[in-house]
Design an enzyme around this catalytic site. Sequence first.
Site, PDB file in Angstrom:
ATOM      1  N   SER A 192      11.572   6.107   1.573  1.00  0.00           N
ATOM      2  CA  SER A 192      13.014   5.929   1.574  1.00  0.00           C
ATOM      3  C   SER A 192      13.439   4.803   2.501  1.00  0.00           C
ATOM      4  CB  SER A 192      13.694   7.228   2.001  1.00  0.00           C
ATOM      5  OG  SER A 192      13.257   7.614   3.284  1.00  0.00           O
ATOM      6  N   PHE A 193      12.590   4.459   3.494  1.00  0.00           N
ATOM      7  CA  PHE A 193      12.930   3.417   4.457  1.00  0.00           C
ATOM      8  C   PHE A 193      12.696   2.027   3.897  1.00  0.00           C
ATOM      9  CE2 PHE A 193       8.501   4.303   4.781  1.00  0.00           C
ATOM     10  CZ  PHE A 193       7.939   3.046   4.863  1.00  0.00           C
ATOM     11  N   LYS A 195       5.259  -2.279   8.130  1.00  0.00           N
ATOM     12  CA  LYS A 195       6.342  -1.554   7.466  1.00  0.00           C
ATOM     13  C   LYS A 195       7.600  -2.416   7.484  1.00  0.00           C
ATOM     14  CE  LYS A 195       6.588   2.888   8.209  1.00  0.00           C
ATOM     15  NZ  LYS A 195       6.696   4.238   8.850  1.00  0.00           N
ATOM     16  N   ASP A 220       9.342  17.130  10.035  1.00  0.00           N
ATOM     17  CA  ASP A 220       9.024  16.769   8.645  1.00  0.00           C
ATOM     18  C   ASP A 220       7.531  16.918   8.383  1.00  0.00           C
ATOM     19  OD1 ASP A 220       9.521  16.047   6.044  1.00  0.00           O
ATOM     20  OD2 ASP A 220       9.473  13.897   6.429  1.00  0.00           O
ATOM     21  N   ILE A 224       0.807  -1.219   0.000  1.00  0.00           N
ATOM     22  CA  ILE A 224       0.000   0.000   0.000  1.00  0.00           C
ATOM     23  C   ILE A 224       0.839   1.267   0.000  1.00  0.00           C
ATOM     24  CG2 ILE A 224      -2.012  -1.071   1.070  1.00  0.00           C
ATOM     25  CD1 ILE A 224      -1.102   0.026   3.754  1.00  0.00           C
ATOM     26  N   GLY A 225       2.153   1.163   0.045  1.00  0.00           N
ATOM     27  CA  GLY A 225       2.968   2.376   0.030  1.00  0.00           C
ATOM     28  C   GLY A 225       4.440   2.052   0.109  1.00  0.00           C
ATOM     29  N   GLU A 226       5.253   3.095  -0.052  1.00  0.00           N
ATOM     30  CA  GLU A 226       6.688   2.931   0.032  1.00  0.00           C
ATOM     31  C   GLU A 226       7.325   4.266   0.369  1.00  0.00           C
ATOM     32  OE1 GLU A 226       8.749   3.117  -4.111  1.00  0.00           O
ATOM     33  OE2 GLU A 226       6.908   1.967  -4.374  1.00  0.00           O
ATOM     34  N   ILE A 247       5.521  -0.595   2.674  1.00  0.00           N
ATOM     35  CA  ILE A 247       4.420  -0.840   3.603  1.00  0.00           C
ATOM     36  C   ILE A 247       3.424  -1.792   2.957  1.00  0.00           C
ATOM     37  CG2 ILE A 247       2.612   0.177   5.029  1.00  0.00           C
ATOM     38  CD1 ILE A 247       3.999   2.821   4.812  1.00  0.00           C
TER      39      ILE A 247
END
Length: 446
Positions: A22-23, A41, A131, A18-20, A26
Site C-alpha cells: 500500500s505504501f 523501498k 500487524d 521485487i514487491g509492492e 520495492i
Amino acid sequence: MSGQNNVVGVHYKVGRRIGEGSFGVIFEGTNLLNNQQVAIKFEPRRSDAPQLRDEYRTYKLLAGCTGIPNVYYFGQEGLHNILVIDLLGPSLEDLLDLCGRKFSVKTVAMAAKQMLARVQSIHEKSLVYRDIKPDNFLIGRPNSKNANMIYVVDFGMVKFYRDPVTKQHIPYREKKNLSGTARYMSINTHLGREQSRRDDLEALGHVFMYFLRGSLPWQGLKAATNKQKYERIGEKKQSTPLRELCAGFPEEFYKYMHYARNLAFDATPDYDYLQGLFSKVLERLNTTEDENFDWNLLNNGKGWQSLKSRNAETENQRSSKPPAPKLESKSPALQNHASTQNVVSKRSDYEKPFAEPHLNSASDSAEPNQNSLPNPPTETKATTTVPDRSGLATNQPAPVDVHDSSEERVTREQVQNATKETEAPKKKKSFWASILSCCSGSNEDT
C-alpha cells in the site's frame, strides 16, 4: 550521477522490482561502494499515508536487535521517499506456498521460537507491532550465514505502548478503529480495544495455527461490506473454541493461545514460559533447533532456492543489463508485499510513533526539476483492496482512526537517548527519471 544510471541516494543502483504494498514499490538494488545487495523501498512523497520516515526511525531504534534488517539510508528522490535496507529472502507466506500450504509441527515450533523472540525485542523497545502476519516475516538470503534466520520487516503500523523513558503504559481505551490484518488480529482488536503486547502475541498464535492447519476457520467469509466482513471474522474468532482451533496438534499450542488471550491489557508477558512451550514440542519430537525447516528439505534436500533456480536464471538473463525498472515486471520469488492487506493503511499523526508536523516549507512542496523527471507518476488516493480466494474483491477508501484525537502520544524527543537521527538531507533535484506510479491498496484475502 546521471539519471540514466538509475542511481538513488548517491550510490544505490536500482535493479528489478521485487514487491509492492500500500505504501509503494520495492526494488532490488546494489550499493556501488561495496557491491552489497540491498532492498530499496519507494513511496510517493504526497501519499495519503506516508510511512517510510517513521519506518526508518523505527529501524534505527531497533538497530542491533537480532532479526531486524539493517537500514542504510532514508531520503528523497524526485517525487518519492526512499528507504534502503538489507535485501532478504522470501517471506514465510511465500515458503508456505512452496511447502504445499502447510508446515510440519517441527518447522512451526522452530519458527515460533524465532518469531516470538523478534516480537519480544520490539516490545522491549516500548513498541507494539500491530500487524503480525506471515508476509512480514522473511528469512535470510540463501547461502548467507543468516540464511535460516527469520527477520521481521515493515514497521508501518508500530506504536508505543509505553513511554520509552518513564515506562508508563498507555491507558486502556475502547472504540478504536481496526488496525492490522483481519485474518490474524486479536479478538480485542476486533472489539475496538486499544492494542498492547497481548495482541501481538495472540496474533502470533493465529499465525502459528494458520501454518499448522493451512487455513483458519474464519477465512473465506463473505459479507456485503468490508465492515460487515471484519465483524463476521471477529464473531467467528470468538465463537471458535480454542480446543477446536488447536485440535490435532500438540497441547503446547493450545496453552500458548490460552495464555495470550487471557493476558491483562498492561501485563508483561512471560516470554520465557512461551519459549519453553515450543522447546517442549521439539523435545517431544526428539529433535532440536537444527534449522532443518520444511523449505530446506524440498527437492530432495536441495531446498527452496533450487525450485526457483530456473526462474532465477531467466530473471538473470533478462537483467544482465538491467533497463530502468518497470512497474509491470514481477519477481516470481518475492511477492510478500503484494499479498498483504491491512485493514487500516492510513494513520493520523497521533497513531505514529515518531509523529511530527507535516513539512509545508517551500523546499518541501516545490516540484522537482521536470527535466530529470520526464514521466512523473500519477498521484492517487490510497484504497484498501479486500479480495478472497473466491474472487470477490472490493475497493474502498482506507478508513482513518478518528477516536484518539485526545490521546497523548510519545514524541520523537523522548527517544533521542535511544537513537540519533542520521537522515540524509533533502535533494533539490532527482538523480534519475521517475519510474514509479503511486501504488494503492494490496490484496490479502482475510
